[in-house]
Design a protein around this motif. Structure first.
Motif, PDB file in Angstrom:
ATOM      1  N   ASP A 183      -7.261   5.902  17.433  1.00 12.59           N
ATOM      2  CA  ASP A 183      -6.022   5.420  18.032  1.00 12.59           C
ATOM      3  C   ASP A 183      -4.774   5.896  17.289  1.00 12.59           C
ATOM      4  O   ASP A 183      -3.664   5.652  17.741  1.00 12.59           O
ATOM      5  CB  ASP A 183      -6.017   3.886  18.080  1.00 12.59           C
ATOM      6  N   ARG A 184      -4.961   6.549  16.164  1.00 14.11           N
ATOM      7  CA  ARG A 184      -3.805   7.009  15.376  1.00 14.11           C
ATOM      8  C   ARG A 184      -3.165   8.226  16.023  1.00 14.11           C
ATOM      9  O   ARG A 184      -3.836   9.044  16.638  1.00 14.11           O
ATOM     10  CB  ARG A 184      -4.245   7.382  13.961  1.00 14.11           C
ATOM     11  N   ASN A 241      -0.728   2.161   9.274  1.00 14.20           N
ATOM     12  CA  ASN A 241      -1.291   0.885   9.710  1.00 14.20           C
ATOM     13  C   ASN A 241      -2.800   0.900   9.499  1.00 14.20           C
ATOM     14  O   ASN A 241      -3.538   1.590  10.194  1.00 14.20           O
ATOM     15  CB  ASN A 241      -0.963   0.648  11.182  1.00 14.20           C
ATOM     16  N   LYS A 242      -3.264   0.114   8.530  1.00 18.95           N
ATOM     17  CA  LYS A 242      -4.691   0.136   8.193  1.00 18.95           C
ATOM     18  C   LYS A 242      -5.549  -0.578   9.232  1.00 18.95           C
ATOM     19  O   LYS A 242      -6.756  -0.391   9.262  1.00 18.95           O
ATOM     20  CB  LYS A 242      -4.919  -0.473   6.816  1.00 18.95           C
ATOM     21  N   ASP A 243      -4.930  -1.374  10.078  1.00 17.82           N
ATOM     22  CA  ASP A 243      -5.689  -2.071  11.119  1.00 17.82           C
ATOM     23  C   ASP A 243      -5.930  -1.195  12.345  1.00 17.82           C
ATOM     24  O   ASP A 243      -6.724  -1.546  13.210  1.00 17.82           O
ATOM     25  CB  ASP A 243      -4.951  -3.345  11.538  1.00 17.82           C
ATOM     26  N   GLN A 244      -5.272  -0.060  12.407  1.00 24.69           N
ATOM     27  CA  GLN A 244      -5.401   0.853  13.543  1.00 24.69           C
ATOM     28  C   GLN A 244      -6.618   1.749  13.331  1.00 24.69           C
ATOM     29  O   GLN A 244      -6.809   2.320  12.261  1.00 24.69           O
ATOM     30  CB  GLN A 244      -4.133   1.694  13.662  1.00 24.69           C
ATOM     31  N   LYS A 245      -7.460   1.869  14.356  1.00 24.94           N
ATOM     32  CA  LYS A 245      -8.642   2.706  14.262  1.00 24.94           C
ATOM     33  C   LYS A 245      -8.249   4.175  14.202  1.00 24.94           C
ATOM     34  O   LYS A 245      -7.175   4.565  14.653  1.00 24.94           O
ATOM     35  CB  LYS A 245      -9.559   2.460  15.453  1.00 24.94           C
ATOM     36  N   TRP A 246      -9.149   4.995  13.657  1.00 28.16           N
ATOM     37  CA  TRP A 246      -8.870   6.419  13.479  1.00 28.16           C
ATOM     38  C   TRP A 246      -8.570   7.093  14.813  1.00 28.16           C
ATOM     39  O   TRP A 246      -7.650   7.897  14.910  1.00 28.16           O
ATOM     40  CB  TRP A 246     -10.065   7.079  12.794  1.00 28.16           C
ATOM     41  N   ASN A 282       0.819  -1.211   0.000  1.00 32.02           N
ATOM     42  CA  ASN A 282       0.000   0.000   0.000  1.00 32.02           C
ATOM     43  C   ASN A 282       0.853   1.260   0.000  1.00 32.02           C
ATOM     44  O   ASN A 282       0.474   2.257  -0.613  1.00 32.02           O
ATOM     45  CB  ASN A 282      -0.924   0.024   1.212  1.00 32.02           C
ATOM     46  N   ASP A 324      -4.058   3.686   2.141  1.00 25.71           N
ATOM     47  CA  ASP A 324      -3.588   4.284   3.393  1.00 25.71           C
ATOM     48  C   ASP A 324      -2.151   3.827   3.671  1.00 25.71           C
ATOM     49  O   ASP A 324      -1.894   2.629   3.813  1.00 25.71           O
ATOM     50  CB  ASP A 324      -4.516   3.853   4.527  1.00 25.71           C
TER      51      ASP A 324
END
Length: 80
Positions: A51-52, A44-49, A6, A41
Motif C-alpha cells: 500500500d506504500r 507510516n509503519k502501520d501501512q503495508k508494503w 522513529n 522506518d
C-alpha cells in the motif's frame, strides 16, 4: 503535526553512518549504522508494503542497496 520518534532515530543513524563513511573511513561501522537506521522506518509503519507509494519503496530499497554496497566496500578495503 506530530513527528514520530522513529524519524529522529532514522535520521540520526543515517547521519552517523554518513559521518563514519566520509570522515572516519570506518566502512563496516558505517554499514552497521546505516543498517540500524532501516530498523526505524521513517514512514507510516502501520501501512503495508503493497500500500506504500512507489517513492517510499524506492527510498527504502536504495537505502538497503547502499548498506549492502558499504558492507561490500568495507570487506574489500579491509582485505588488503
Amino acid at each position: 503535526m506530530k513527528t514520530p520518534f522513529n524519524k529522529y532515530l532514522y535520521i540520526g543513524f543515517l547521519l552517523l553512518g554518513i559521518y563514519q563513511a566520509l570522515f572516519t573511513k570506518d566502512y563496516m561501522q558505517s554499514a552497521a549504522s546505516l543498517g540500524i537506521a532501516l530498523a526505524f522506518d521513517p514512514f507510516n509503519k502501520d501501512q503495508k508494503w503493497n500500500d506504500r507509494p512507489t517513492w517510499q519503496k524506492a527510498v527504502l530499497i536504495i537505502h538497503l542497496a547502499l548498506v549492502a554496497a558499504m558492507f561490500g566496500f568495507g570487506i574489500g578495503v579491509s582485505s588488503k
